[in-house]
Design a protein around this motif. Sequence first.
Motif, PDB file in Angstrom:
ATOM      1  N   ASP A 274       6.762  -4.459   4.161  1.00  0.00           N
ATOM      2  CA  ASP A 274       6.202  -4.066   5.460  1.00  0.00           C
ATOM      3  C   ASP A 274       4.685  -4.195   5.484  1.00  0.00           C
ATOM      4  OD1 ASP A 274       8.689  -3.470   6.504  1.00  0.00           O
ATOM      5  OD2 ASP A 274       8.588  -1.350   5.927  1.00  0.00           O
ATOM      6  N   HIS A 275       4.069  -4.168   4.309  1.00  0.00           N
ATOM      7  CA  HIS A 275       2.608  -4.259   4.200  1.00  0.00           C
ATOM      8  C   HIS A 275       2.271  -5.140   2.997  1.00  0.00           C
ATOM      9  CE1 HIS A 275       2.269  -0.764   6.926  1.00  0.00           C
ATOM     10  NE2 HIS A 275       3.265  -0.264   6.212  1.00  0.00           N
ATOM     11  N   MET A 276       1.206  -5.930   3.120  1.00  0.00           N
ATOM     12  CA  MET A 276       0.739  -6.750   2.009  1.00  0.00           C
ATOM     13  C   MET A 276      -0.753  -6.513   1.798  1.00  0.00           C
ATOM     14  SD  MET A 276       1.132 -10.846   1.292  1.00  0.00           S
ATOM     15  CE  MET A 276       0.096 -11.391   2.659  1.00  0.00           C
ATOM     16  N   VAL A 277      -1.127  -6.297   0.538  1.00  0.00           N
ATOM     17  CA  VAL A 277      -2.519  -6.043   0.180  1.00  0.00           C
ATOM     18  C   VAL A 277      -2.968  -7.150  -0.766  1.00  0.00           C
ATOM     19  CG1 VAL A 277      -4.150  -4.382  -0.802  1.00  0.00           C
ATOM     20  CG2 VAL A 277      -2.096  -3.565   0.392  1.00  0.00           C
ATOM     21  N   PRO A 278      -3.582  -8.230  -0.230  1.00  0.00           N
ATOM     22  CA  PRO A 278      -4.139  -9.257  -1.115  1.00  0.00           C
ATOM     23  C   PRO A 278      -5.371  -8.697  -1.818  1.00  0.00           C
ATOM     24  CG  PRO A 278      -3.965 -10.009   1.180  1.00  0.00           C
ATOM     25  CD  PRO A 278      -3.813  -8.526   1.178  1.00  0.00           C
TER      26      PRO A 278
END
Length: 595
Positions: A274-278
């Motif tokens: 649901d969320h992506m943190v590059p």
Amino acid sequence: MRLPVRWSGLLLAAVLPLGAFAELPEERIEPSIDPELAAHTKVFEQKLYRIAGNVYSAVGWQLGNVAMIEAPEGLIIVDTGESVSESRKIMAEFRKVSDKPVKAVVYTHFHPDHINGVQAFVSREQVERGEVQIYAHESLLQNVVTQGALVGPILGVRSAYSFGSFLPAADQKGMNGGIGPLAKPEPSTFIAPTVTFGERLDTRIAGLDVQLLHAPSEAPDEIVLYLPDNRVLISAEVDQGPTLPNIHTLRGTKFRDPVQWVASLDLLRSLRADHMVPLHGRPVSGRDQVEEVLRMTRDGIAYIHDQTVRWMNKGLTPDELVEKVKLPPHLAGYTPYLREYYGTVKHSVRQIYNGYLGWFQGDPVDLDPTPPKEKAQRLMALMGGRDKVLLEAGNAYLKGDYQWAAELAGYAIRVDREDRLARDIKARSFRRLGYASMNINWRNWYLMSAMELEGNLDGEAIRERSVEMRKVFLSQDMARSFTPRIFLQNWITRIDPDKAGDVELTLGFSFPDVGEEWALEVRKGVAQLHKGIPEGTVLRLSMDKRFMETLLTGENGLLKGALLGDVKVDGNLLEIRRFLACFDFSDEAFGLTLR
């Protein structure tokens, strides 16, 4: 900004006898930035982003982001930045959110902008006492060794060019690093991992369930974190952030396999986060948006790879491939994730060809080519001599054909490195190309090379800065993680066959504080490392590992250590000196453009 190159007189050159000009009136080239690249700087405004309640990403302080996970029993820090001073500022921001103790650090891969700032978050003593665990892939330490000890000298110089380390403030004003703000390299504060794994580790850290997954891509030891409780994916550089991924890096690295990279992106897609943190650029929220970014990035890399291979199989060579393989509009225009701020299609295509087939393109003329200087002399003679070549180069410059102007001037420089007019033409051409480039790596190389050609980057300055840059890859803190085997392996590629061609000697090394013994054998220009000291070895050195670490970082020398009692010597001292003289540990002052 006034530069020493002379230009407007070239317009008169056509009516002057050849050779009648050596200096030309001044031209002013103002520093500038490609408009799209300048606008890209806003992506990296300093901000602490909160994601899904307990994950925070510090964007804009350094080239790489630092992420913090607030777990029930403490904090998990993911990556640590390239600069301990900037990372301390990030930690101060984190402390505004939580006062919980740091329980773990995760290195997602071995690059300096992800590991060097660790001691802003934890101390070596905390790790040694077991209060903090450091997680990484099982190959990370070996990659750190290769980067710092084996190819550190050349990598330091090439990194300085890639990141524009010598550029004046005027050339850096308003700039960014493509994947983050301008890098702020400092000596590494690296601490070795305490928990490593191969393909997958499902674990509980500080009371929180965490999945660690190996996802080779931008680095061979790349790992990602998935938090199943709130479906957050910390994607490291599998998704490299707001740019076309750097399938190849101009500073130099081993082959980055696009097929592996695509497979790793598909692995991330399968998580349906649901969320992506590059760890470069801003976080992405919303399952559909995360899927879109990953899918488009995957398709961009796959397209470049697949079309390169397709045309390779029709016989095209790299110079032909770069004109043939271009992203279609729906990929090339996917802003910012597939724009060429950091990677480019052209230098990726060349690396893919080289990764599959190597340097030989099939024409045997390349097997034993005419040496570059001799080739340049012959070509210039055919073209009518140096003055005619430089006249044509100057005219090409005036017509805006900067690449051709630089290529022509390069022939004259091959023949005479001190040819001021040739260097001026090439430097001016590089400045024009650099200021027009949207890609930060290309821009920095053009401008750094222009400085070298102009004489504003002398050998001693390069040597001094290269020593500083090398501390990014091999600092005292980093050396403390190296073993005696790593220390001695570094000697093997330093042997000088001119000095060792008739030498057959073995030198034993004892490290009593860690209970290890090794031996280096020199055998007519070749060095071999042996575990243990062979029976009958009469030449021996004994030292503590702590002193060995100072040898790695250049703070001490073996002979100095012997005189001061830090190194115990057994055997004929003259023979030991003869053995040591077989190795070349000198630091050369060299640039990369003047050849």
